[in-house]
Design a protein around this motif. Structure first.
Motif, PDB file in Angstrom:
ATOM      1  N   ALA A 174      37.799   9.605  54.296  1.00 15.93           N
ATOM      2  CA  ALA A 174      38.435   9.768  52.990  1.00 15.93           C
ATOM      3  C   ALA A 174      37.731   8.899  51.962  1.00 15.93           C
ATOM      4  CB  ALA A 174      39.910   9.377  53.076  1.00 15.93           C
ATOM      5  N   SER A 175      37.616   9.413  50.759  1.00 18.39           N
ATOM      6  CA  SER A 175      37.001   8.649  49.680  1.00 18.39           C
ATOM      7  C   SER A 175      37.986   8.544  48.528  1.00 18.39           C
ATOM      8  CB  SER A 175      35.712   9.335  49.204  1.00 18.39           C
ATOM      9  OG  SER A 175      36.013  10.540  48.537  1.00 18.39           O
ATOM     10  N   ASP A 179      38.848  11.920  46.926  1.00 19.33           N
ATOM     11  CA  ASP A 179      39.562  12.936  47.690  1.00 19.33           C
ATOM     12  C   ASP A 179      41.047  12.921  47.328  1.00 19.33           C
ATOM     13  OD1 ASP A 179      37.223  13.569  48.885  1.00 19.33           O
ATOM     14  OD2 ASP A 179      37.743  12.823  50.885  1.00 19.33           O
ATOM     15  N   SER A 204      36.430  22.533  46.042  1.00 23.26           N
ATOM     16  CA  SER A 204      36.717  21.524  47.059  1.00 23.26           C
ATOM     17  C   SER A 204      36.826  22.141  48.443  1.00 23.26           C
ATOM     18  CB  SER A 204      38.024  20.792  46.731  1.00 23.26           C
ATOM     19  OG  SER A 204      37.928  20.084  45.529  1.00 23.26           O
ATOM     20  N   ASP A 251      40.675  13.681  57.418  1.00 15.11           N
ATOM     21  CA  ASP A 251      40.110  12.343  57.591  1.00 15.11           C
ATOM     22  C   ASP A 251      40.263  11.914  59.058  1.00 15.11           C
ATOM     23  OD1 ASP A 251      42.720  11.486  58.011  1.00 15.11           O
ATOM     24  OD2 ASP A 251      42.966  10.632  56.014  1.00 15.11           O
ATOM     25  N   HIS A 282      42.750  16.682  53.262  1.00 16.88           N
ATOM     26  CA  HIS A 282      42.378  16.275  51.905  1.00 16.88           C
ATOM     27  C   HIS A 282      41.523  17.361  51.258  1.00 16.88           C
ATOM     28  CE1 HIS A 282      43.545  12.288  53.341  1.00 16.88           C
ATOM     29  NE2 HIS A 282      43.506  11.852  52.087  1.00 16.88           N
ATOM     30  N   HIS A 290      38.151  17.735  49.297  1.00 15.92           N
ATOM     31  CA  HIS A 290      36.917  16.973  49.133  1.00 15.92           C
ATOM     32  C   HIS A 290      35.986  17.735  48.201  1.00 15.92           C
ATOM     33  CE1 HIS A 290      33.656  14.245  50.275  1.00 15.92           C
ATOM     34  NE2 HIS A 290      32.877  15.314  50.414  1.00 15.92           N
ATOM     35  N   THR A 304      33.005  19.342  46.276  1.00 15.07           N
ATOM     36  CA  THR A 304      31.686  19.772  46.737  1.00 15.07           C
ATOM     37  C   THR A 304      31.072  20.679  45.679  1.00 15.07           C
ATOM     38  OG1 THR A 304      30.500  20.813  48.589  1.00 15.07           O
ATOM     39  CG2 THR A 304      32.552  21.850  47.903  1.00 15.07           C
TER      40      THR A 304
END
Length: 453
Positions: free
Chosen positions: A5-6, A9, A60, A65, A71, A73, A75
């Motif tokens: 996870a960032s 996210d 996304s 995670d 989540h 994410h 892209t």
């Protein structure tokens, strides 16, 4: 797909996570028909210039995670990977374009679904039938948000440089209690509907009829038929009933049409007043209309994005054809008014989210599946463009979505009826029953208006 996870996210909403359950896999299918042959490059250009490719959800991946939590994410999007061009449906035995498109949609609805290695949406081009199909995972959004987004791809057919007109947003009528007594009554009614919903989960089920499914019906081969309505006919019925809505008329048409169909399939097998239960979807946004497409990527508008809908249990009573077909609308109207006042849809929405949060996706999936299994049909309707639109310079002839779903476009409304073909082998006749029901209601409404004038 497992990724760390960032900070950028975003976790999926509870309803979005619910729609990822295998037993509840839900995707939105929106078919758009054209007057002229499709120019793929023109459609691509319209999509690239629209808000669709700028919206966070459509850019996304759905990832997990290390703890297994879903989540979104961010892209990059390769548009060509989302476009599926089919020159001709070789295996189709359909005699016309509409039947071929419906056959393709029916197969698509029980197919493998969307691949998780790209954002969860695709566009299918059925070149021979002048139709494109938007396939969008329900975890991304509900129909109302997606239709608002789709408007950014359209242009007015009368002015190809102008976006479609959006009707002014109106606030829903307040259902706030005006007295302490009304507040107490509402809470009691909410508890009662909560009890009814709980009984649906545990043991209460519709008695079997000719339209009832069975175990695993969601996996059975399907068929689709289309019922067509004129919105002005619905308005005539609406005015004759008094203080009714288009939604009341639509629900009344379903009540009358199903009664007609059951009379045909199993004459005299059901008692008058036999109850069939539908699960109806209700938009819970404060302003129920379509949003401006340009607003959909702004932070405040993102609060209205997603699956902002609740459900109600809509009892439909079997009634043999009587002297006044408007009674179907009046009876449904009373039921819907009661359910609005007690805020059943809001209760169902909060209950669904709380179950997801505190008991997990597996329990929430089981509860939702049980409710759907113990009822007979799902119902939804949605407003579309009010005027004729085009993509590129190609006029759009129809816009349709799935399930028992009515979607309005200009001055028409199409109802798509998705059925298990082993249970309802003749959905075309069912569609005709719905159309005949509205015609009969319109005639009765006109007679009522003449008598009162």
């Amino acid at each position: 797909m497992a990724l760390p996870a960032s900070d950028t996210d975003e976790p999926l909403s509870p309803t979005g996570r619910l729609f990822l359950r295998q037993e509840l896999k839900q995707e939105i299918y929106c078919a758009v028909g054209f007057k002229n042959p499709i120019n793929v490059e023109a459609v691509k250009a319209a999509i690239q210039a629209s808000v669709l490719l700028k919206h966070p959800r459509f850019c996304s991946l759905m990832v997990h995670d290390r703890h297994g939590v879903e989540h979104w994410h961010k892209t990059s999007v390769n548009l060509d990977r989302h476009l599926i061009v089919i020159d001709s449906l070789v295996s189709s035995s359909a005699a016309d374009d509409e039947s071929a498109v419906n056959e393709y949609l029916a197969d698509l609805s029980i197919g493998a679904g969307l691949s998780a290695d790209k954002p969860l949406w695709e566009i299918h081009f059925l070149m021979a039938h002048r139709c494109i199909i938007f396939q969008v995972h329900h975890a991304l959004t509900d129909g109302t948000s997606f239709m608002s987004l789709l408007l950014s791809v359209f242009r007015k057919a009368s002015d190809l440089n102008a976006p479609p007109t959006i009707a002014p947003l109106r606030k829903k009528r307040s259902m706030a209690a005006t007295t302490i007594w009304e507040g107490i009554v509402r809470k009691v009614v909410v508890l009662w509907y909560g009890l009814m919903l709980g009984m649906r989960v545990l043991w209460v089920s519709d008695r079997k009829t000719a339209i009832s499914g069975g175990d695993g019906v969601e996996l059975w081969p399907r068929k689709i038929a289309t019922a067509r309505f004129c919105l002005e006919d619905m308005r005539i019925v609406k005015r004759a009933v008094g203080d009714a809505t288009i939604n009341d008329v639509f629900s009344g048409v379903i009540s009358s049409g199903l009664s007609r169909y059951l009379d045909h399939r199993t004459p005299k097998a059901l008692q008058e007043g036999h109850q069939i239960t539908g699960v109806a979807m209700v938009n819970l946004r404060k302003q129920p209309g379509l949003q401006e497409p340009s607003d959909l990527t702004r932070s405040k508008s993102l609060l209205n994005w997603g699956n902002k809908f609740g459900t109600i249990l809509l009892p439909i009573q079997y009634k043999r054809c009587g002297p006044n077909p408007l009674e179907h609308v009046r009876r449904v109207k009373v039921t819907l008014e009661r359910k609005k006042k007690c805020m059943e849809a809001n209760f169902a929405y909060k209950a669904r989210n709380n179950i997801m949060t505190y008991l997990g996706a597996k329990v929430a999936g089981l509860v939702t599946y049980r409710v759907l299994s113990n009822t007979s049909l799902t119902i939804s309707n949605m407003v579309g463009p009010q005027e004729h639109v085009a993509i590129g310079d190609n006029p759009v002839t129809y816009i349709r979505a799935l399930i028992v779903h009515m979607l309005s476009y200009a001055e028409r409304a199409d109802m798509q009826i998705l059925v298990a073909k082993d249970i309802i082998p003749d959905p075309e006749f069912l569609a005709q029953c719905f159309e005949d029901a509205l015609v009969e209601m319109k005639e009765a409404a006109l007679a009522t208006i003449v008598e009162s004038s």
